[in-house]
Scaffold this active site. Structure first.
Site, PDB file in Angstrom:
ATOM      1  N   HIS A  94     -44.075 -85.265  93.303  1.00 31.13           N
ATOM      2  CA  HIS A  94     -43.194 -84.382  93.204  1.00 31.13           C
ATOM      3  C   HIS A  94     -41.868 -85.220  93.129  1.00 31.13           C
ATOM      4  O   HIS A  94     -41.630 -86.088  93.833  1.00 31.13           O
ATOM      5  CB  HIS A  94     -43.041 -83.276  94.011  1.00 31.13           C
ATOM      6  CG  HIS A  94     -41.905 -82.202  93.786  1.00 31.13           C
ATOM      7  ND1 HIS A  94     -40.797 -82.219  94.073  1.00 31.13           N
ATOM      8  CD2 HIS A  94     -42.383 -81.079  93.231  1.00 31.13           C
ATOM      9  CE1 HIS A  94     -39.985 -81.244  93.672  1.00 31.13           C
ATOM     10  NE2 HIS A  94     -41.132 -80.314  92.826  1.00 31.13           N
ATOM     11  N   GLU A 164     -41.988 -81.502  85.134  1.00 33.65           N
ATOM     12  CA  GLU A 164     -40.533 -81.085  85.828  1.00 33.65           C
ATOM     13  C   GLU A 164     -39.414 -82.093  85.627  1.00 33.65           C
ATOM     14  O   GLU A 164     -39.326 -83.064  86.233  1.00 33.65           O
ATOM     15  CB  GLU A 164     -40.760 -80.955  87.158  1.00 33.65           C
ATOM     16  CG  GLU A 164     -42.004 -80.040  87.760  1.00 33.65           C
ATOM     17  CD  GLU A 164     -41.531 -79.487  89.242  1.00 33.65           C
ATOM     18  OE1 GLU A 164     -41.275 -78.038  89.319  1.00 33.65           O
ATOM     19  OE2 GLU A 164     -41.405 -80.343  90.142  1.00 33.65           O
TER      20      GLU A 164
HETATM   21  P1  13P Z   1     -37.076 -74.426  91.157  1.00 31.14           P
HETATM   22  O1  13P Z   1     -38.021 -73.403  90.679  1.00 31.14           O
HETATM   23  O2  13P Z   1     -36.347 -74.191  92.418  1.00 31.14           O
HETATM   24  O3  13P Z   1     -35.886 -75.009  90.130  1.00 31.14           O
HETATM   25  O4  13P Z   1     -37.946 -75.922  91.630  1.00 31.14           O
HETATM   26  C1  13P Z   1     -38.755 -76.507  90.770  1.00 31.14           C
HETATM   27  C2  13P Z   1     -39.694 -77.335  91.517  1.00 31.14           C
HETATM   28  O5  13P Z   1     -39.273 -78.385  91.995  1.00 31.14           O
HETATM   29  C3  13P Z   1     -40.837 -76.765  91.831  1.00 31.14           C
HETATM   30  O6  13P Z   1     -41.797 -77.899  92.139  1.00 31.14           O
END
Ligand code: 13P
Length: 246
Positions: A94, A164
């Site tokens: 992550h 992400e």
């Molecule tokens: P948010 O949905 O708060 O933007 O976070 C995304 C995230 O890092 C999920 O792992």
């Protein structure tokens, strides 16, 4: 195909009592939504939550785990411990863990170790920023190449990739589904280059500022099987709105 929503609670909520309430709401909404919800609570809540709330539509993840089986790693938990507590998924690489020092070498070892334990790795990739020159494709490619290096040929399709983009995490708005569609094609192409046709079967998730307003559209148009959700998953009102919107 059933969509997947990974609820990454991060370091929330503050108490076990609040975690129980959040999970109760999540479970009820999950049953109505038809999606598979993978809850990634703080590891200290995991075993008890999983004993209280089980179900066909509910699975559990840890937000991180060490690749070694045991040893002198103060503050870490092993994949075996996570599995024993009820996790069948593990989030790897992550952006927030990478910012704390998790390296490509770590993600490579963790993905392989998770597969060896029959847990499903959710490998997170994503660039810090974007510019018109498109160099972010190179960043994502490198992260994918590292994460998939030690994946045995037959297990490629068991890895979930969560894209992400860091600039969309904790932000005001998500990336557009059209841009995600392009990225999904790139991710598959990169994995196919490494591991052949099986790469087409890799499940891809999008994460970054997903909520009840944009979730449905991302699932319809983003060429993704599911979503990795932070803030909107850690609040009982928001998570039920989100799951209702699917
Ligand atoms: P948010 O949905 O708060 O933007 O976070 C995304 C995230 O890092 C999920 O792992």
């Amino acid at each position: 195909m059933k969509s997947i929503v990974v609820a990454n609670w991060k370091m929330n909520p503050p108490t076990f009592r609040a975690a129980k309430k959040l999970l109760e709401v999540t479970k009820k909404s999950a049953e109505r939504s038809g999606a598979l919800i993978v809850v990634a609570p703080p590891a200290i809540f995991l075993r008890e939550l999983r004993q209280l709330y089980r179900g066909k539509r509910l699975a559990y993840a840890v937000q991180n785990a060490h690749f070694e089986g045991s040893g002198a790693y103060t503050g870490e938990i092993s994949l075996q411990q996570a599995h024993d507590a009820g996790a069948s998924y593990v989030v790897i690489g992550h952006a927030e863990r990478r910012a704390m020092g998790e390296s490509e070498d770590d993600t490579r070892k963790k993905v392989a170790a998770a597969l060896a334990r029959s847990m499903t790795p959710i490998l997170c990739v994503g660039e810090k920023s974007r510019s018109a020159s498109g160099e972010y494709f190179g960043v994502v490619k490198q992260q994918l190449r590292a994460g998939f290096t030690n994946v045995p040929a037959g297990k490629v399709a068991r890895v979930i990739v969560a894209y992400e983009p860091i600039w969309a995490i904790g932000a005001e708005a998500a990336m557009s589904p059209r841009d995600m569609h392009e990225m999904s094609i790139f991710i598959r192409k990169t994995i196919v280059e490494m591991h052949g046709e099986l790469g087409h079967r890799v499940v891809i998730l999008y994460g970054g500022s997903i909520d009840e307003k944009n979730a449905g559209e991302m699932l319809r148009l983003g060429d993704v099987r599911g979503l990795l959700v932070g803030r909107a998953s850690a609040d009982p009102v928001r998570v039920s709105a989100l799951l209702r919107s699917l």
